[in-house]
Design a protein around this motif. Structure first.
Motif, PDB file in Angstrom:
ATOM      1  N   LEU A 231      42.729  41.458  39.394  1.00 35.08           N
ATOM      2  CA  LEU A 231      41.502  40.648  39.312  1.00 35.08           C
ATOM      3  C   LEU A 231      41.623  39.404  40.188  1.00 35.08           C
ATOM      4  O   LEU A 231      40.703  39.074  40.939  1.00 35.08           O
ATOM      5  CB  LEU A 231      41.202  40.249  37.861  1.00 35.08           C
TER       6      LEU A 231
ATOM      7  N   GLY B 291      34.751  38.600  35.928  1.00 37.89           N
ATOM      8  CA  GLY B 291      35.948  38.195  35.184  1.00 37.89           C
ATOM      9  C   GLY B 291      35.656  37.068  34.209  1.00 37.89           C
ATOM     10  O   GLY B 291      36.373  36.075  34.146  1.00 37.89           O
ATOM     11  N   ALA B 292      34.608  37.230  33.423  1.00 41.93           N
ATOM     12  CA  ALA B 292      34.074  36.139  32.600  1.00 41.93           C
ATOM     13  C   ALA B 292      35.097  35.531  31.635  1.00 41.93           C
ATOM     14  O   ALA B 292      35.062  34.334  31.370  1.00 41.93           O
ATOM     15  CB  ALA B 292      32.853  36.628  31.827  1.00 41.93           C
ATOM     16  N   CYS B 293      35.989  36.344  31.109  1.00 41.48           N
ATOM     17  CA  CYS B 293      36.926  35.797  30.103  1.00 41.48           C
ATOM     18  C   CYS B 293      38.268  35.420  30.735  1.00 41.48           C
ATOM     19  O   CYS B 293      39.211  35.074  30.030  1.00 41.48           O
ATOM     20  CB  CYS B 293      37.118  36.787  28.964  1.00 41.48           C
ATOM     21  N   GLU B 294      38.336  35.509  32.055  1.00 39.50           N
ATOM     22  CA  GLU B 294      39.540  35.107  32.791  1.00 39.50           C
ATOM     23  C   GLU B 294      40.789  35.828  32.312  1.00 39.50           C
ATOM     24  O   GLU B 294      41.845  35.221  32.112  1.00 39.50           O
ATOM     25  CB  GLU B 294      39.707  33.590  32.738  1.00 39.50           C
ATOM     26  N   GLY B 295      40.642  37.118  32.078  1.00 40.13           N
ATOM     27  CA  GLY B 295      41.811  37.933  31.763  1.00 40.13           C
ATOM     28  C   GLY B 295      42.224  37.947  30.312  1.00 40.13           C
ATOM     29  O   GLY B 295      43.312  38.422  29.987  1.00 40.13           O
TER      30      GLY B 295
ATOM     31  N   MET C 215      40.857  39.675  27.991  1.00 40.47           N
ATOM     32  CA  MET C 215      40.413  40.943  27.399  1.00 40.47           C
ATOM     33  C   MET C 215      39.333  40.721  26.344  1.00 40.47           C
ATOM     34  O   MET C 215      39.418  41.202  25.211  1.00 40.47           O
ATOM     35  CB  MET C 215      41.599  41.698  26.807  1.00 40.47           C
ATOM     36  N   ALA C 216      38.329  39.946  26.735  1.00 43.42           N
ATOM     37  CA  ALA C 216      37.218  39.687  25.829  1.00 43.42           C
ATOM     38  C   ALA C 216      35.884  39.990  26.499  1.00 43.42           C
ATOM     39  O   ALA C 216      34.834  39.564  26.033  1.00 43.42           O
ATOM     40  CB  ALA C 216      37.254  38.238  25.373  1.00 43.42           C
ATOM     41  N   CYS C 217      35.918  40.669  27.651  1.00 38.78           N
ATOM     42  CA  CYS C 217      34.683  41.047  28.312  1.00 38.78           C
ATOM     43  C   CYS C 217      34.981  42.369  29.029  1.00 38.78           C
ATOM     44  O   CYS C 217      36.043  42.933  28.826  1.00 38.78           O
ATOM     45  CB  CYS C 217      34.249  39.972  29.325  1.00 38.78           C
TER      46      CYS C 217
ATOM     47  N   CYS D  18      35.338  42.712  34.572  1.00 35.16           N
ATOM     48  CA  CYS D  18      36.343  42.905  35.621  1.00 35.16           C
ATOM     49  C   CYS D  18      36.594  44.405  35.836  1.00 35.16           C
ATOM     50  O   CYS D  18      37.585  44.782  36.438  1.00 35.16           O
ATOM     51  CB  CYS D  18      37.641  42.197  35.259  1.00 35.16           C
TER      52      CYS D  18
ATOM     53  N   LEU E 195      37.159  48.081  25.259  1.00 35.98           N
ATOM     54  CA  LEU E 195      36.288  47.244  26.091  1.00 35.98           C
ATOM     55  C   LEU E 195      35.646  48.065  27.201  1.00 35.98           C
ATOM     56  O   LEU E 195      34.480  47.857  27.554  1.00 35.98           O
ATOM     57  CB  LEU E 195      37.098  46.102  26.710  1.00 35.98           C
TER      58      LEU E 195
ATOM     59  N   LEU F 192      40.286  47.855  33.506  1.00 38.20           N
ATOM     60  CA  LEU F 192      39.957  46.432  33.596  1.00 38.20           C
ATOM     61  C   LEU F 192      40.948  45.816  34.581  1.00 38.20           C
ATOM     62  O   LEU F 192      42.170  45.844  34.345  1.00 38.20           O
ATOM     63  CB  LEU F 192      40.076  45.770  32.226  1.00 38.20           C
TER      64      LEU F 192
ATOM     65  N   CYS G 278      41.821  42.896  35.286  1.00 37.34           N
ATOM     66  CA  CYS G 278      42.671  41.785  34.835  1.00 37.34           C
ATOM     67  C   CYS G 278      43.950  42.290  34.174  1.00 37.34           C
ATOM     68  O   CYS G 278      44.897  41.520  34.004  1.00 37.34           O
ATOM     69  CB  CYS G 278      41.914  40.858  33.888  1.00 37.34           C
TER      70      CYS G 278
END
Ligand code: FES
Length: 109
Positions: free
Chosen positions: A26, A38-42, A44-46, A49, A71, A84, A86
């Motif tokens: 990512l 990459g909204a949650c910046e890695g 693992m909450a979106c 990515c 996810l 994903l 990230c």
């Protein structure tokens, strides 16, 4: 060093970059201007990515965790080789990665 080849959503080559083995996919993609939010910046909450790994490269990667699979179920345009980004560290053999169709929508905003 190794490489990552980024393909557009339509499968056309966007760019190929040299990178260190073990780079976070990512981070690398975003540094190259690929359309991955990459909204949650890695964390693992979106699933923004989401990328599609080339089938021949998919087996080179460690399996996704159950959380990652959950996810991915929420991502648009998921395929059997979706991951994903990230959660991916670039392997020594390199990777070819395609952007999902949904990334086009995100880029248009
Ligand atoms: Fe949110 Fe990867 S950046 S799951």
């Amino acid at each position: 060093m190794t490489f990552v080849r980024f393909l557009k959503a339509d499968g056309a080559l966007d760019c190929e970059v040299t990178t260190a083995i073990g780079s976070n996919l990512l981070d690398l993609a975003q540094a190259q201007g690929q359309p991955l939010e990459g909204a949650c910046e890695g964390q693992m909450a979106c699933s923004t990515c989401h990328v599609i790994i080339a089938p021949e490269d998919f087996q080179k990667l460690p399996r996704a965790t159950e959380d990652e699979d959950d996810l991915l179920d929420l991502a648009v345009g998921v395929t059997r080789t979706s991951r994903l980004s990230c959660q991916i560290l670039v392997p020594a053999e390199g990777l070819t990665v395609r952007m999902p169709p949904s990334s086009l929508d995100w880029r248009r905003g």
